[in-house]
Design an enzyme around this catalytic site. Structure first.
Site, PDB file in Angstrom:
ATOM      1  CB  ALA A   1      50.720  56.962  12.124  1.00  0.00           C
ATOM      2  CB  CYS A   2      46.635  56.176  15.335  1.00  0.00           C
ATOM      3  SG  CYS A   2      44.145  56.210  15.203  1.00  0.00           S
ATOM      4  CB  ILE A   3      43.924  58.392  10.306  1.00  0.00           C
ATOM      5  CG1 ILE A   3      43.537  60.515  10.108  1.00  0.00           C
ATOM      6  CG2 ILE A   3      42.411  58.611  11.145  1.00  0.00           C
ATOM      7  CD1 ILE A   3      43.290  59.866   8.656  1.00  0.00           C
TER       8      ILE A   3
END
Lengths: 138, 116, 90, 138, 116, 90
Positions: free
Chosen positions: D83-85
């Protein structure tokens, strides 16, 4: 309807923060309602709008922290705020009670927000002078 | 107070239509008069023979058929939208009224809203 | 050689602005794959006349729609994405 | 490009569960990739797609539990998922590390998902035969 | 590999345009050639004089002006969309090329994507 | 008596399907309030010719737009919602 004080507003937010502009517009509107001498009966979060109640949002420090800004407003003006339980459970927003009931690992709802059913929306809708909706725009 | 809830989103691709229906059922449960208007891609709620089992969703056709039982007053469908999506009047579920939606239709309700 | 230049995966109904964008940026050498609410274009197919059109069968069935040809399952969709030079999800 | 095995796919999901159909379509597609003998290099959650990684989603028991169904698939086929931070922090999705760093009250990311930057997407995009995007439809 | 990222959403009302820009910057940071195409309501990214302080957002105009510095190759704007939104060529930021977007433009890139 | 029948609050750009829906379901007795991305209609105002049109000034400023009349702040917006018989958020 007159523009005189003691009008009551019910606000419904269906757009998520950091995805839509809805929570920002709704907050500016809510502040203007109070500044104009009117009352806010309740704020109701529905659909993707429930994300506004999350304790776990951490935007970059130079961006407005919408859940915190909303919490401050609600607390300062003693405005009740409710996140729809059906929307919240499908989107990963739970309080202590739902955490226990569904045996989840944590809870993540800000203290300024309750979790409850659509009955809260119906009640607020019926008794308010105006119910205003804030949807995602895109 | 008479409420009109507008559904302009097709079913299954998004969830706002279901959420609109939940709002309608809640109003009806508290004896508040409520009607539904299907317009735009929303008229696809009214197509017969929906079988969403392979995409792991429940049929909204079934949900909608409960509407009169739960006290929803009127089910309206926008005529132009029905034409655009090839929905003939005779194919629509029982009780659905086809209307030419304009400002007069809107003016006949105390409040008009979308679920999202 | 690829079977066609670009595979356009379209998951939005015909009135969505991206539907028109997709048609404007595609040519008759391309193929269109309708998925999710994109399959609603099957109800008014004249818009897509000169394109090679496929549709995901589970999505068409869900919405009470069918087509005389071009209905695919997810495995066919995987193959199709490998046959194109490029794939664009609208 | 041939249709023969050892093609690798990178999947990007930008639509949220219970709000868009994207996670369901992506899962069916991912299963078909594996069944066809191809590899999935990585699944990347971006924008509203990060909600798929939440431990706190509790849909009605007669609806498909998308985060669990995805977790099972990822674990069974040893597919990495990220998941993109930046998307995750803005949307209230945090793992233990981010919980500590931002002093938050809980973490809520499923074990099958990591939190990392867009560099993961770039890398996967470069090395895969195909990158396929699953957006919200509405 | 040449990537084209399309921005068709106006700024401020939603966040997918910003997320598209982040993707472009990431590709450029890893030395992957990337260009941006603004079309539909997305051309409003290119309007001068944006002042979003009162809605508590940062100007995307400033973000975008960093694009050439960060190695974004081309900034394209769809001609029809610019006309629709009253954007004259001479008013666009330096370096923006107005194009008639069609299948040929698309075919000149290895991959084409949206952020959401 | 109300100043106008219905106040339509429009937060979507002109190509969004709901923009056309709003125009189709409103009449010249109604007022339109453009907010958020809805203010982009100010860049091509001919679509709205026969309607009373307002726009939220902070949203117009954000997008580099202005209007010769009808620019409101949030307090004006509150008043406007009380002047209409009904308010619809599109």
């Amino acid at each position: 309807m007159s523009d005189a004080p003691d009008n009551t507003f019910s606000l419904v937010i269906t757009g998520a923060p950091y995805s839509s502009q809805a929570p920002q517009t709704a907050l500016a509107f809510a502040k203007a309602v109070v500044d104009s001498g009117h009352l806010i009966d309740r704020v109701f979060l529905y659909g993707d709008g429930v994300h506004l109640a999350s304790t776990l949002i951490a935007p970059p420090s130079d961006e407005l922290h919408l859940p915190h800004a909303w919490s401050e407003f609600l607390t300062e003006h003693k405005v009740p705020a409710v996140a729809c339980i059906a929307s919240a459970l499908r989107r990963g927003l739970v309080n202590q009670e739902e955490q226990d009931r569904y045996e989840l690992g944590a809870s993540n709802v800000l203290p300024a927000f309750e979790i409850a059913g659509l009955g809260e929306w119906v009640e607020s809708n019926v008794k308010s002078t105006r119910t205003i909706y804030f949807h995602a725009g895109s | 107070m008479e409420t009109l809830i507008i559904i302009d989103q097709a079913p299954y691709g998004g969830f706002s239509g279901r959420e609109a229906l939940d709002m309608a059922f809640s109003l009806a449960a508290f004896d508040q008069p409520v009607s539904l208007l299907f317009t735009g891609a929303g008229v696809n709620w009214l197509r017969k023979g929906q079988m969403p089992d392979e995409i792991y969703q429940k049929s909204v056709e079934k949900n909608l058929s409960a509407a009169p039982v739960f006290g929803i007053e009127k089910l309206l469908a926008d005529e132009t939208s029905c034409l655009r999506y090839n929905l003939d009047k005779e194919d629509l579920p029982a009780g659905v009224v086809v209307v030419d939606t304009d400002a007069k239709v809107i003016a006949s309700f105390t409040q008009v809203l979308f679920a999202g | 050689m690829s079977d066609f230049h670009t595979l356009h995966i379209l998951n939005k109904p015909p009135e969505h602005p991206r539907f028109a964008e997709c048609l404007g940026m595609s040519s008759s050498d391309d193929a269109l794959l309708l998925i999710e609410n994109g399959v609603l274009a099957l109800a008014s197919p004249e818009r897509l006349s000169d394109r090679k059109v496929y549709a995901l069968s589970p999505d068409a069935r869900a919405r009470g729609l069918t087509a005389s040809e071009g209905l695919l399952d997810y495995t066919d969709m995987v193959s199709l994405t490998l046959k194109a030079e490029r794939v664009i999800s609208w």
